[in-house]
Design a protein around this motif. Structure first.
Motif, PDB file in Angstrom:
ATOM      1  N   PRO A   1      12.037 -88.027 -21.885  1.00 58.68           N
ATOM      2  CA  PRO A   1      11.221 -87.305 -22.866  1.00 58.68           C
ATOM      3  C   PRO A   1      10.363 -88.274 -23.687  1.00 58.68           C
ATOM      4  O   PRO A   1      10.703 -89.436 -23.858  1.00 58.68           O
ATOM      5  N   LEU A   2       9.268 -87.767 -24.183  1.00 58.55           N
ATOM      6  CA  LEU A   2       8.358 -88.610 -24.953  1.00 58.55           C
ATOM      7  C   LEU A   2       8.826 -88.842 -26.383  1.00 58.55           C
ATOM      8  O   LEU A   2       8.460 -89.823 -27.000  1.00 58.55           O
ATOM      9  N   HIS A   3       9.620 -87.926 -26.903  1.00 62.51           N
ATOM     10  CA  HIS A   3      10.034 -88.024 -28.297  1.00 62.51           C
ATOM     11  C   HIS A   3      11.536 -88.207 -28.416  1.00 62.51           C
ATOM     12  O   HIS A   3      12.305 -87.636 -27.661  1.00 62.51           O
ATOM     13  N   TYR A   4      11.915 -88.984 -29.395  1.00 64.14           N
ATOM     14  CA  TYR A   4      13.324 -89.203 -29.702  1.00 64.14           C
ATOM     15  C   TYR A   4      13.810 -87.995 -30.505  1.00 64.14           C
ATOM     16  O   TYR A   4      13.088 -87.497 -31.367  1.00 64.14           O
ATOM     17  N   PRO A   5      15.009 -87.477 -30.233  1.00 63.61           N
ATOM     18  CA  PRO A   5      15.464 -86.305 -30.997  1.00 63.61           C
ATOM     19  C   PRO A   5      15.601 -86.634 -32.483  1.00 63.61           C
ATOM     20  O   PRO A   5      16.059 -87.711 -32.843  1.00 63.61           O
ATOM     21  N   LYS A   6      15.185 -85.698 -33.312  1.00 65.78           N
ATOM     22  CA  LYS A   6      15.202 -85.930 -34.764  1.00 65.78           C
ATOM     23  C   LYS A   6      16.208 -85.003 -35.437  1.00 65.78           C
ATOM     24  O   LYS A   6      15.851 -84.198 -36.291  1.00 65.78           O
ATOM     25  N   TYR A   7      17.456 -85.116 -35.013  1.00 69.98           N
ATOM     26  CA  TYR A   7      18.517 -84.324 -35.617  1.00 69.98           C
ATOM     27  C   TYR A   7      19.307 -85.201 -36.564  1.00 69.98           C
ATOM     28  O   TYR A   7      19.468 -86.399 -36.355  1.00 69.98           O
ATOM     29  N   SER A   8      19.847 -84.585 -37.609  1.00 67.84           N
ATOM     30  CA  SER A   8      20.706 -85.304 -38.538  1.00 67.84           C
ATOM     31  C   SER A   8      22.156 -85.194 -38.072  1.00 67.84           C
ATOM     32  O   SER A   8      22.475 -84.455 -37.135  1.00 67.84           O
ATOM     33  N   LYS A   9      23.022 -85.905 -38.745  1.00 66.48           N
ATOM     34  CA  LYS A   9      24.448 -85.842 -38.411  1.00 66.48           C
ATOM     35  C   LYS A   9      24.965 -84.415 -38.559  1.00 66.48           C
ATOM     36  O   LYS A   9      25.724 -83.922 -37.722  1.00 66.48           O
ATOM     37  N   GLU A  10      24.524 -83.738 -39.605  1.00 73.69           N
ATOM     38  CA  GLU A  10      24.942 -82.350 -39.833  1.00 73.69           C
ATOM     39  C   GLU A  10      24.463 -81.428 -38.706  1.00 73.69           C
ATOM     40  O   GLU A  10      25.173 -80.512 -38.303  1.00 73.69           O
ATOM     41  N   ASP A  11      23.248 -81.696 -38.208  1.00 68.85           N
ATOM     42  CA  ASP A  11      22.733 -80.906 -37.084  1.00 68.85           C
ATOM     43  C   ASP A  11      23.627 -81.041 -35.854  1.00 68.85           C
ATOM     44  O   ASP A  11      23.932 -80.050 -35.194  1.00 68.85           O
ATOM     45  N   TYR A  12      24.033 -82.279 -35.565  1.00 71.07           N
ATOM     46  CA  TYR A  12      24.910 -82.488 -34.412  1.00 71.07           C
ATOM     47  C   TYR A  12      26.274 -81.838 -34.623  1.00 71.07           C
ATOM     48  O   TYR A  12      26.854 -81.283 -33.691  1.00 71.07           O
ATOM     49  N   LEU A  13      26.789 -81.907 -35.840  1.00 73.34           N
ATOM     50  CA  LEU A  13      28.111 -81.327 -36.119  1.00 73.34           C
ATOM     51  C   LEU A  13      28.101 -79.805 -36.028  1.00 73.34           C
ATOM     52  O   LEU A  13      29.123 -79.195 -35.718  1.00 73.34           O
ATOM     53  N   ASN A  14      26.952 -79.177 -36.292  1.00 78.73           N
ATOM     54  CA  ASN A  14      26.841 -77.716 -36.245  1.00 78.73           C
ATOM     55  C   ASN A  14      26.220 -77.201 -34.939  1.00 78.73           C
ATOM     56  O   ASN A  14      26.108 -75.991 -34.750  1.00 78.73           O
ATOM     57  N   MET A  15      25.827 -78.099 -34.047  1.00 80.14           N
ATOM     58  CA  MET A  15      25.124 -77.712 -32.825  1.00 80.14           C
ATOM     59  C   MET A  15      26.077 -77.028 -31.838  1.00 80.14           C
ATOM     60  O   MET A  15      27.203 -77.478 -31.642  1.00 80.14           O
ATOM     61  N   GLU A  16      25.585 -75.942 -31.228  1.00 82.66           N
ATOM     62  CA  GLU A  16      26.373 -75.245 -30.215  1.00 82.66           C
ATOM     63  C   GLU A  16      26.472 -76.121 -28.969  1.00 82.66           C
ATOM     64  O   GLU A  16      25.630 -76.958 -28.714  1.00 82.66           O
ATOM     65  N   GLU A  17      27.513 -75.880 -28.175  1.00 86.50           N
ATOM     66  CA  GLU A  17      27.738 -76.717 -26.993  1.00 86.50           C
ATOM     67  C   GLU A  17      26.606 -76.596 -25.981  1.00 86.50           C
ATOM     68  O   GLU A  17      26.168 -77.594 -25.412  1.00 86.50           O
ATOM     69  N   TRP A  18      26.076 -75.401 -25.770  1.00 84.48           N
ATOM     70  CA  TRP A  18      25.016 -75.234 -24.783  1.00 84.48           C
ATOM     71  C   TRP A  18      23.761 -76.004 -25.189  1.00 84.48           C
ATOM     72  O   TRP A  18      23.071 -76.580 -24.366  1.00 84.48           O
ATOM     73  N   ARG A  19      23.471 -76.023 -26.504  1.00 84.43           N
ATOM     74  CA  ARG A  19      22.290 -76.751 -26.985  1.00 84.43           C
ATOM     75  C   ARG A  19      22.506 -78.262 -26.849  1.00 84.43           C
ATOM     76  O   ARG A  19      21.602 -79.001 -26.471  1.00 84.43           O
ATOM     77  N   LEU A  20      23.714 -78.692 -27.112  1.00 89.88           N
ATOM     78  CA  LEU A  20      24.058 -80.105 -26.966  1.00 89.88           C
ATOM     79  C   LEU A  20      23.970 -80.525 -25.494  1.00 89.88           C
ATOM     80  O   LEU A  20      23.451 -81.595 -25.176  1.00 89.88           O
ATOM     81  N   ASP A  21      24.454 -79.659 -24.598  1.00 89.55           N
ATOM     82  CA  ASP A  21      24.356 -79.936 -23.159  1.00 89.55           C
ATOM     83  C   ASP A  21      22.898 -80.059 -22.726  1.00 89.55           C
ATOM     84  O   ASP A  21      22.551 -80.954 -21.942  1.00 89.55           O
ATOM     85  N   LEU A  22      22.034 -79.170 -23.206  1.00 92.85           N
ATOM     86  CA  LEU A  22      20.610 -79.244 -22.858  1.00 92.85           C
ATOM     87  C   LEU A  22      19.979 -80.549 -23.344  1.00 92.85           C
ATOM     88  O   LEU A  22      19.169 -81.150 -22.643  1.00 92.85           O
ATOM     89  N   LEU A  23      20.358 -80.973 -24.544  1.00 94.84           N
ATOM     90  CA  LEU A  23      19.836 -82.226 -25.079  1.00 94.84           C
ATOM     91  C   LEU A  23      20.279 -83.407 -24.217  1.00 94.84           C
ATOM     92  O   LEU A  23      19.469 -84.273 -23.867  1.00 94.84           O
ATOM     93  N   LEU A  24      21.543 -83.429 -23.841  1.00 93.83           N
ATOM     94  CA  LEU A  24      22.056 -84.520 -23.020  1.00 93.83           C
ATOM     95  C   LEU A  24      21.449 -84.490 -21.615  1.00 93.83           C
ATOM     96  O   LEU A  24      21.161 -85.541 -21.033  1.00 93.83           O
ATOM     97  N   ILE A  25      21.227 -83.296 -21.073  1.00 90.81           N
ATOM     98  CA  ILE A  25      20.572 -83.174 -19.764  1.00 90.81           C
ATOM     99  C   ILE A  25      19.146 -83.705 -19.849  1.00 90.81           C
ATOM    100  O   ILE A  25      18.675 -84.412 -18.961  1.00 90.81           O
ATOM    101  N   GLN A  26      18.447 -83.364 -20.932  1.00 96.66           N
ATOM    102  CA  GLN A  26      17.055 -83.781 -21.095  1.00 96.66           C
ATOM    103  C   GLN A  26      16.926 -85.300 -21.071  1.00 96.66           C
ATOM    104  O   GLN A  26      15.951 -85.842 -20.563  1.00 96.66           O
TER     105      GLN A  26
END
Length: 96
Positions: free
Chosen positions: A43-68
């Motif tokens: 991807p062209l951009h680095y993800p701009k999530y905070s620690k709180e975003d990661y702690l509250n992120m659903e598993e499917w969204r986290l999986d998509l981020l890691l796949i990307q």
């Protein structure tokens, strides 16, 4: 003397067959590696999530981020482990 040249020719032919089979195996491995590389897109951009975003992120969204970012294959575990992996990969030390 004729038997000597035939034996030498046979050994040369066997050697060439071995080299051909080895080169075919190498080509197959190279083709498989190239196919994997084609599947990966950075991807062209680095993800701009905070620690709180990661702690509250659903598993499917986290999986998509890691796949990307091509990282899901390296993460086998629970949701807690995936969150910690993502935070370690994408957050700067002072944000963690």
């Amino acid at each position: 003397m004729n038997w000597l040249t035939k034996k030498g020719f046979h050994n040369q032919k066997t050697q060439n067959q071995k080299e051909t089979s080895e080169s075919k195996k190498k080509k197959k491995n190279d083709d498989e590696a190239a196919k994997k590389m084609v599947d990966f897109r950075m991807p062209l951009h680095y993800p701009k999530y905070s620690k709180e975003d990661y702690l509250n992120m659903e598993e499917w969204r986290l999986d998509l981020l890691l796949i990307q970012y091509g990282l899901l294959d390296h993460v086998n575990g629970t949701l807690h482990y995936k969150r910690n992996f993502a935070m370690g990969a994408f957050l700067w030390p002072h944000q963690f």
